[in-house]
Write a protein that holds these residues in place. Structure first.
Motif, PDB file in Angstrom:
ATOM      1  N   TYR A 144     128.643 -29.121  23.219  1.00 55.84           N
ATOM      2  CA  TYR A 144     127.642 -30.141  23.431  1.00 55.84           C
ATOM      3  C   TYR A 144     126.494 -29.985  22.200  1.00 55.84           C
ATOM      4  CZ  TYR A 144     122.948 -31.526  25.381  1.00 55.84           C
ATOM      5  OH  TYR A 144     121.717 -32.103  25.506  1.00 55.84           O
ATOM      6  N   LEU A 145     126.079 -28.736  22.056  1.00 58.41           N
ATOM      7  CA  LEU A 145     125.013 -28.571  20.994  1.00 58.41           C
ATOM      8  C   LEU A 145     125.486 -28.841  19.929  1.00 58.41           C
ATOM      9  CD1 LEU A 145     123.626 -24.986  22.287  1.00 58.41           C
ATOM     10  CD2 LEU A 145     122.720 -27.164  22.440  1.00 58.41           C
ATOM     11  N   VAL A 146     126.890 -28.560  19.357  1.00 59.03           N
ATOM     12  CA  VAL A 146     127.154 -28.977  17.988  1.00 59.03           C
ATOM     13  C   VAL A 146     127.080 -30.597  17.658  1.00 59.03           C
ATOM     14  CG1 VAL A 146     129.284 -29.137  16.483  1.00 59.03           C
ATOM     15  CG2 VAL A 146     128.592 -27.116  17.655  1.00 59.03           C
ATOM     16  N   ASP A 147     127.643 -31.333  18.902  1.00 62.07           N
ATOM     17  CA  ASP A 147     127.662 -32.888  18.794  1.00 62.07           C
ATOM     18  C   ASP A 147     126.154 -33.216  18.943  1.00 62.07           C
ATOM     19  OD1 ASP A 147     129.973 -32.944  18.450  1.00 62.07           O
ATOM     20  OD2 ASP A 147     131.074 -33.868  20.606  1.00 62.07           O
ATOM     21  N   LEU A 148     125.357 -32.712  19.852  1.00 62.18           N
ATOM     22  CA  LEU A 148     124.039 -33.234  19.793  1.00 62.18           C
ATOM     23  C   LEU A 148     123.258 -32.909  18.450  1.00 62.18           C
ATOM     24  CD1 LEU A 148     121.483 -34.073  21.103  1.00 62.18           C
ATOM     25  CD2 LEU A 148     121.010 -31.622  21.628  1.00 62.18           C
ATOM     26  N   ALA A 149     123.468 -31.749  17.551  1.00 65.10           N
ATOM     27  CA  ALA A 149     123.067 -31.473  16.271  1.00 65.10           C
ATOM     28  C   ALA A 149     123.337 -32.808  15.179  1.00 65.10           C
ATOM     29  CB  ALA A 149     123.381 -30.211  15.792  1.00 65.10           C
ATOM     30  N   ALA A 150     124.791 -32.986  15.424  1.00 59.74           N
ATOM     31  CA  ALA A 150     125.182 -34.082  14.315  1.00 59.74           C
ATOM     32  C   ALA A 150     124.619 -35.266  14.766  1.00 59.74           C
ATOM     33  CB  ALA A 150     126.728 -33.948  14.399  1.00 59.74           C
ATOM     34  N   GLU A 151     124.604 -35.660  15.871  1.00 58.01           N
ATOM     35  CA  GLU A 151     123.791 -37.024  16.241  1.00 58.01           C
ATOM     36  C   GLU A 151     122.482 -37.094  15.828  1.00 58.01           C
ATOM     37  OE1 GLU A 151     125.175 -39.622  19.723  1.00 58.01           O
ATOM     38  OE2 GLU A 151     123.237 -38.606  20.620  1.00 58.01           O
ATOM     39  N   ALA A 152     121.529 -36.083  16.435  1.00 63.09           N
ATOM     40  CA  ALA A 152     120.190 -36.164  16.283  1.00 63.09           C
ATOM     41  C   ALA A 152     119.596 -35.777  14.962  1.00 63.09           C
ATOM     42  CB  ALA A 152     119.595 -35.185  17.388  1.00 63.09           C
ATOM     43  N   ALA A 153     120.269 -35.065  14.292  1.00 60.31           N
ATOM     44  CA  ALA A 153     119.945 -34.823  12.859  1.00 60.31           C
ATOM     45  C   ALA A 153     119.937 -35.773  11.937  1.00 60.31           C
ATOM     46  CB  ALA A 153     120.501 -33.450  12.136  1.00 60.31           C
ATOM     47  N   VAL A 154     121.099 -36.462  11.961  1.00 59.38           N
ATOM     48  CA  VAL A 154     121.499 -37.623  11.054  1.00 59.38           C
ATOM     49  C   VAL A 154     121.164 -39.010  11.411  1.00 59.38           C
ATOM     50  CG1 VAL A 154     123.127 -38.448   9.331  1.00 59.38           C
ATOM     51  CG2 VAL A 154     123.252 -36.124  10.613  1.00 59.38           C
ATOM     52  N   ARG A 155     119.863 -39.168  11.452  1.00 63.69           N
ATOM     53  CA  ARG A 155     119.231 -40.483  11.735  1.00 63.69           C
ATOM     54  C   ARG A 155     119.139 -41.370  10.545  1.00 63.69           C
ATOM     55  NH1 ARG A 155     121.396 -40.902  15.837  1.00 63.69           N
ATOM     56  NH2 ARG A 155     120.341 -42.700  16.294  1.00 63.69           N
ATOM     57  N   GLY A 156     119.167 -42.557  10.891  1.00 65.06           N
ATOM     58  CA  GLY A 156     118.707 -43.560   9.789  1.00 65.06           C
ATOM     59  C   GLY A 156     117.364 -43.206   9.190  1.00 65.06           C
ATOM     60  N   GLY A 157     117.497 -43.216   8.049  1.00 61.00           N
ATOM     61  CA  GLY A 157     116.220 -42.747   6.841  1.00 61.00           C
ATOM     62  C   GLY A 157     116.007 -41.296   6.821  1.00 61.00           C
ATOM     63  N   ALA A 158     116.509 -40.490   7.623  1.00 60.89           N
ATOM     64  CA  ALA A 158     116.270 -39.112   7.449  1.00 60.89           C
ATOM     65  C   ALA A 158     116.955 -38.584   6.341  1.00 60.89           C
ATOM     66  CB  ALA A 158     116.666 -38.467   8.914  1.00 60.89           C
ATOM     67  N   ARG A 159     116.313 -37.698   5.355  1.00 64.66           N
ATOM     68  CA  ARG A 159     116.638 -36.981   4.471  1.00 64.66           C
ATOM     69  C   ARG A 159     116.938 -35.707   4.500  1.00 64.66           C
ATOM     70  NH1 ARG A 159     112.893 -38.877  -0.712  1.00 64.66           N
ATOM     71  NH2 ARG A 159     114.688 -38.232  -1.769  1.00 64.66           N
ATOM     72  N   GLY A 160     116.861 -34.967   5.503  1.00 59.46           N
ATOM     73  CA  GLY A 160     117.198 -33.750   6.159  1.00 59.46           C
ATOM     74  C   GLY A 160     116.760 -33.439   7.314  1.00 59.46           C
ATOM     75  N   THR A 161     116.974 -32.343   7.863  1.00 64.63           N
ATOM     76  CA  THR A 161     116.735 -31.821   9.221  1.00 64.63           C
ATOM     77  C   THR A 161     116.255 -30.435   9.451  1.00 64.63           C
ATOM     78  OG1 THR A 161     117.636 -31.909  11.371  1.00 64.63           O
ATOM     79  CG2 THR A 161     119.003 -31.152   9.771  1.00 64.63           C
ATOM     80  N   GLU A 162     115.572 -30.200  10.431  1.00 66.12           N
ATOM     81  CA  GLU A 162     115.156 -28.670  10.828  1.00 66.12           C
ATOM     82  C   GLU A 162     115.611 -28.542  12.157  1.00 66.12           C
ATOM     83  OE1 GLU A 162     111.054 -27.943   9.986  1.00 66.12           O
ATOM     84  OE2 GLU A 162     111.067 -28.937   8.232  1.00 66.12           O
ATOM     85  N   LEU A 163     116.499 -27.710  12.425  1.00 60.31           N
ATOM     86  CA  LEU A 163     117.070 -27.191  13.813  1.00 60.31           C
ATOM     87  C   LEU A 163     116.322 -26.112  14.367  1.00 60.31           C
ATOM     88  CD1 LEU A 163     120.859 -27.318  12.278  1.00 60.31           C
ATOM     89  CD2 LEU A 163     119.354 -29.046  13.395  1.00 60.31           C
ATOM     90  N   GLU A 164     115.951 -26.242  15.543  1.00 59.88           N
ATOM     91  CA  GLU A 164     114.943 -25.504  16.130  1.00 59.88           C
ATOM     92  C   GLU A 164     115.921 -24.958  17.245  1.00 59.88           C
ATOM     93  OE1 GLU A 164     111.204 -25.524  19.334  1.00 59.88           O
ATOM     94  OE2 GLU A 164     111.012 -26.468  17.442  1.00 59.88           O
ATOM     95  N   SER A 165     115.693 -23.597  17.686  1.00 64.28           N
ATOM     96  CA  SER A 165     116.322 -22.976  19.037  1.00 64.28           C
ATOM     97  C   SER A 165     117.874 -23.305  18.693  1.00 64.28           C
ATOM     98  CB  SER A 165     116.084 -23.763  20.123  1.00 64.28           C
ATOM     99  OG  SER A 165     114.656 -23.902  20.442  1.00 64.28           O
ATOM    100  N   CYS A 166     118.397 -22.988  17.348  1.00 64.15           N
ATOM    101  CA  CYS A 166     119.727 -22.819  16.948  1.00 64.15           C
ATOM    102  C   CYS A 166     120.310 -21.582  17.383  1.00 64.15           C
ATOM    103  CB  CYS A 166     120.058 -23.463  15.689  1.00 64.15           C
ATOM    104  SG  CYS A 166     121.840 -23.671  15.408  1.00 64.15           S
ATOM    105  N   GLY A 167     120.163 -20.907  18.462  1.00 67.87           N
ATOM    106  CA  GLY A 167     120.553 -19.592  18.811  1.00 67.87           C
ATOM    107  C   GLY A 167     120.347 -19.327  20.105  1.00 67.87           C
TER     108      GLY A 167
END
Length: 392
Positions: A144-167
């Motif tokens: 669930y977390l892996v797929d959530l990260a891929a979907e939520a991080a790569v939004r239109g117009g985003a040039r990068g992501t910051e992942l919180e609570s990844c652990g």
């Protein structure tokens, strides 16, 4: 030094002046929440409201129905911002003001998930469940977390992501009407109270040559002096070894490190697979590997071989910054010093220039400001002044 301010979509949506106001602070980027935990937040400058109550962990965009069809664990959409796609609407306004936009994704912190699927939660040595803390050792949670990260991080117009609570998430949690301050736990007891004893973690301890029942008994025995209030709270890894014993402490940390690294590697790989080659991936982190929470404990060498860099908690005195930045210095990658600039939340916007310069002397090459939407007008004026002086 490149500087980014944290924002929620609701800080921007419905306020036509908000994006320009953020740009006028002197930041170059906004880190915009795409998936976030429950919260109650002020919007001190919004023309239509003063409080937003995000009732549960949610995504701030429409989740992909096809991705999540038939899956028991899936993200919850938000309902508190009047927008079909609050993230996209806010990101478009911010980009129109000349700001880069990176997504902000909270992963293993979700009270609604734990309430509706209690079997997914961390279970402490006493059998208490932490509904806010999904156990990342469980295969269904990891997927669930892996797929959530891929979907939520790569939004239109985003040039990068910051992942919180990844652990690992654990005992510590800002919770409604908390009543847990009666006993001072300290760093070491926090670790013991964060160890998980769900079936998957019990099997993991077995894989370390341990008996899970004996581990639980040892944890409860080690915590008895804490509950009786005898002695000062133990701190740091030395304190954990003192409470639990060096060999047992090391074995529990080996299991947790193995699990956390596997999640981080899988999450970053999934985000990279969904994004363009120049998409930047950062993790909110802490160099003390036993830490859990929003800034997860990592090994600097390992995490910088996986992600493009880290965002590190640098609010406080010089010693705080030295402790978190020192282990990463000279290793390359993005080292973003995260400074709270909201006085009411323990921040110090008036010393931003000095604190940023100190962080830079320790190897920080970017700044993060928490949080432009929550700060008062005087706080933002201090931020603008500090950034102006830093840019000279």
């Amino acid at each position: 030094m490149k500087t980014s301010a944290f924002l929620y979509p609701w800080d921007i949506v419905g306020d036509p002046d908000a994006a320009a106001r953020v740009a006028d602070l002197g930041v170059q980027q906004v880190t915009l929440a795409a998936a976030y935990h429950s919260t109650r937040a002020l919007t001190p400058r919004h023309p239509a409201r003063r409080i937003v109550t995000a009732e549960h962990a949610a995504v701030l965009y429409p989740p992909d129905a096809a991705r999540w069809a038939g899956r028991e664990l899936r993200p919850y959409p938000q309902s508190w911002v009047a927008s079909d796609d609050a993230y996209a609407e806010a990101a478009e306004a911010l980009a129109g003001a000349g700001l880069d936009v990176h997504s902000w994704v909270v992963l293993a912190h979700n009270s609604r998930l734990g309430a509706e699927h209690p079997g997914t939660s961390v279970v402490n040595a006493y059998g208490d469940r932490y509904p806010w803390a999904p156990c990342i050792a469980q295969p269904a949670v990891r997927a669930y977390l892996v797929d959530l990260a891929a979907e939520a991080a790569v939004r239109g117009g985003a040039r990068g992501t910051e992942l919180e609570s990844c652990g690992w998430y654990g005992f510590a949690h800002l919770h409604a009407h908390d009543k847990i301050a009666g006993v001072g736990l300290g760093d070491a007891a926090q670790y013991l109270m964060s160890l998980c004893f769900c079936p998957d973690c019990r099997a993991g301890y077995d894989g370390q040559g341990l008996d899970a029942e004996e581990v639980g008994l040892a944890v409860r025995r080690a915590l008895e002096p804490v509950w009786s209030g005898s002695g000062a709270p133990e701190a740091g890894w030395d304190g954990i070894e003192k409470l639990l014993g060096a060999d047992l402490a090391a074995a529990t940390l080996r299991w947790r490190t193995q699990v956390a690294r596997g999640l981080q590697e899988s999450v970053v790989a999934a985000v990279r697979a969904a994004a363009s080659p120049d998409f930047q991936v950062l993790l909110h982190a802490d160099p003390a590997p036993y830490r859990s929470g929003a800034n997860v404990g990592v090994d600097p060498e390992h995490i910088l071989s996986v992600a493009d860099g880290v965002v590190l908690p640098c609010t406080g005195g010089d010693a705080v910054r030295e402790a978190v930045l020192g282990p990463f210095a000279g290793r390359g990658g993005v080292l973003a010093a995260n400074l709270t600039v909201v006085r009411g939340m323990g921040g110090s916007p008036g010393t931003l220039e000095r604190d940023a310069a100190h962080a830079a002397s320790l190897g920080a090459n970017e700044l993060r400001l928490y949080h432009a939407g929550l700060a008062s007008d005087p706080d933002l004026e201090a931020v603008a002044g500090g950034l102006s002086r830093l840019s000279r």
